[in-house]
Design an enzyme around this catalytic site. Structure first.
Site, short mmCIF file in Angstrom:
data_model
loop_
_atom_site.label_atom_id
_atom_site.label_comp_id
_atom_site.label_asym_id
_atom_site.label_seq_id
_atom_site.Cartn_x
_atom_site.Cartn_y
_atom_site.Cartn_z
N GLU A 1 0.84 -1.21 0.00
CA GLU A 1 0.00 0.00 0.00
C GLU A 1 0.87 1.25 0.00
O GLU A 1 2.08 1.16 0.29
CB GLU A 1 -0.92 -0.01 1.22
CG GLU A 1 -1.88 -1.18 1.24
CD GLU A 1 -2.88 -1.10 2.40
OE1 GLU A 1 -2.79 -0.16 3.20
OE2 GLU A 1 -3.75 -1.99 2.47
N GLY B 1 4.65 -0.46 2.83
CA GLY B 1 5.47 -1.26 1.94
C GLY B 1 6.15 -2.35 2.73
O GLY B 1 5.62 -3.45 2.92
N ILE C 1 1.22 -3.02 -8.19
CA ILE C 1 0.61 -4.33 -8.39
C ILE C 1 0.89 -4.82 -9.82
O ILE C 1 0.43 -4.25 -10.80
CB ILE C 1 -0.91 -4.28 -8.12
CG1 ILE C 1 -1.18 -3.71 -6.72
CG2 ILE C 1 -1.50 -5.67 -8.28
CD1 ILE C 1 -0.48 -4.43 -5.59
N SER C 2 1.64 -5.91 -9.90
CA SER C 2 2.05 -6.47 -11.20
C SER C 2 0.86 -7.07 -11.93
O SER C 2 0.07 -7.82 -11.34
CB SER C 2 3.13 -7.53 -10.99
OG SER C 2 4.33 -6.95 -10.53
N GLY D 1 8.12 -18.60 -0.72
CA GLY D 1 8.31 -19.08 -2.08
C GLY D 1 8.54 -17.95 -3.06
O GLY D 1 9.32 -18.09 -4.01
N GLN E 1 44.35 -11.18 -18.59
CA GLN E 1 44.16 -11.82 -17.28
C GLN E 1 43.23 -11.02 -16.38
O GLN E 1 42.41 -11.60 -15.65
CB GLN E 1 45.52 -12.00 -16.58
CG GLN E 1 45.41 -12.85 -15.32
CD GLN E 1 46.76 -13.07 -14.66
OE1 GLN E 1 47.36 -12.11 -14.18
NE2 GLN E 1 47.24 -14.31 -14.66
N HIS F 1 31.29 -5.43 -21.83
CA HIS F 1 30.88 -5.14 -23.20
C HIS F 1 31.21 -3.71 -23.62
O HIS F 1 30.99 -3.34 -24.79
CB HIS F 1 29.36 -5.37 -23.36
CG HIS F 1 28.98 -6.79 -23.61
ND1 HIS F 1 29.03 -7.76 -22.64
CD2 HIS F 1 28.54 -7.42 -24.74
CE1 HIS F 1 28.61 -8.91 -23.15
NE2 HIS F 1 28.33 -8.74 -24.41
N GLU G 1 9.32 -8.29 -3.03
CA GLU G 1 9.18 -9.49 -2.19
C GLU G 1 9.90 -9.31 -0.85
O GLU G 1 10.40 -10.25 -0.26
CB GLU G 1 9.71 -10.74 -2.91
CG GLU G 1 9.15 -10.98 -4.29
CD GLU G 1 7.68 -11.33 -4.31
OE1 GLU G 1 6.99 -11.03 -3.33
OE2 GLU G 1 7.21 -11.89 -5.31
#
Length: 388
Positions: free
Chosen positions: A126, A130, A156-157, A241, A279, A339, A364
């Site tokens: 919210e 958080g 919200i995904s 999870g 190296q 790169h 998460e």
């Protein structure tokens, strides 16, 4: 202790890799540029079982372990960390419905979510709550055979494009803390739900992120998960999870970045020598590979602990999430550096990996909160010895 993947896990990995390379990798850059939420591809993933990975088979899922799930998700994330991350969030919501929902929810909603027919969003955070999730203010007030839901959620995904919302709301007194929170399954098109604009994010462009507001939304009693006051416990069980899932998405992104960097170092020459012959750059690549393998081992150990109901599973999940998301972001950051200027342009995927993996250190549960979880637990008597 056997660190090797078994035959089933190798088969899951190969199937996920084949799908990711065909359906996700060729389009990931375009999804990022155009901010496309690839619903058709996500539903194709559902047809393979990837939208109900650890949802019980009796509820339409694959019934896999968290370790099996990590093997699959890593391959999806190597193609597109952003899309893979949404799929893991959907999996978390689906699992909650399948495990804690009413019989009606388990028989009707869970199978549709597990198949990818219906997609879900997880609504906990919210504007004023958080990291302090137990202080959420969204209210669910009992009315007849249901509840009236009022409040708002942020970040919200999938919001606005999904069919079901798993919402945590306060059913207890304002000062009731975690014990006053309940969880509900709310159809996303319910009267009184309003969606904000799609946030303009640094990364994760292949999934929308919106505020969701609830204005006196009616929710039937059968849509509550478990009993009143159990919602926060369910949310935290889901997040164990979820932390492994997002850490695994970091593994996939870092694996892809490392592989591309290895190839680039063999191809690119400076001062008459391939980059792979310097190296100093070899040492950088060695550290990247070491950090990635250490991250993977922590994530898989935590998944094994969660699968086996280890009393310190939450601690292991927090440690794995903190370590892997930090280390894998740095792997991607170093890959971009190696790169050179090419890493900074969109023709190469390195800058996308860096942008997508950066948010994994926040969601998460921020990595600062992970440190609090770990520190508070290891300060208790006997815990340091228990995790030896």
């Amino acid at each position: 202790m056997d660190f090797a993947l078994n035959e089933d896990q190798l088969a899951y990995r190969d199937a996920a890799k084949a799908f990711a390379e065909k359906a996700m990798a060729p389009h990931a850059a375009g999804w990022d540029i155009d901010h496309t939420f690839p619903l058709e591809v996500i539903r194709e993933a559902g047809e393979l079982g990837f939208c109900g990975l650890y949802t019980p088979e009796a509820r339409g899922g694959m019934g896999l372990s968290r370790l099996d799930t990590s093997v699959i998700v890593e391959e999806l994330a190597a193609a597109c960390p952003s899309t893979a991350a949404y799929i893991t969030i959907h999996n978390m919501a689906t699992w909650m419905v399948a495990c804690f929902g009413s019989e009606a929810m388990k028989q009707d909603v869970a199978p549709r979510m597990a198949s990818g027919e219906w997609l879900g969003s997880y609504c906990l955070t919210e504007p004023g709550a958080g990291s302090d999730a137990a202080n959420l203010q969204t209210k669910a007030v009992r009315e007849g055979d249901g509840y009236r839901l009022t409040g708002s959620k942020v970040f919200i995904s999938g919001a606005g494009a999904t069919q079901m919302l798993v919402v945590m709301a306060r059913t207890g007194a304002p000062d009731s803390g975690a014990k006053g929170i309940s969880a509900f399954v709310v159809p996303a098109n319910s009267e009184g739900i309003h969606y904000g604009k799609s946030e303009d994010k640094m990364g994760w462009h292949s999934q929308p992120t919106r505020q969701v507001s609830f204005d006196n939304v009616y929710v039937p009693l059968e849509n509550r998960l478990g009993e009143e006051g159990e919602g926060f416990r369910f949310a935290m069980k889901g997040l164990d999870g979820g932390r492994l899932n997002i850490a695994t998405c970091s593994l996939g992104g870092a694996q892809a970045a490392l592989a591309r960097t290895r190839d680039y170092m063999h191809e690119r020459s400076q001062f008459g020598r391939h980059l792979a012959d310097f190296q100093a750059l070899q040492f950088k690549l060695a550290d990247m590979a070491t950090d990635l393998v250490a991250s993977r081992q922590m994530v898989r150990l935590a998944a094994w602990k969660l699968d086996h109901g280890d009393p310190e599973a939450t601690l292991h999940c927090a440690m794995a999430k903190r370590f892997a998301t930090d280390a894998c972001f740095e792997v991607c950051n170093q890959a971009l550096q190696l790169h050179g200027g090419y890493g900074y342009i969109r023709e190469y995927p390195l800058e996308r990996y860096v942008r997508d993996l950066r948010v994994h250190q926040i969601l998460e549960g921020t990595n600062e909160i992970m440190r609090l979880i770990v520190a508070r637990r290891v300060l208790e008597s006997g815990v340091v010895e228990a995790i030896q």
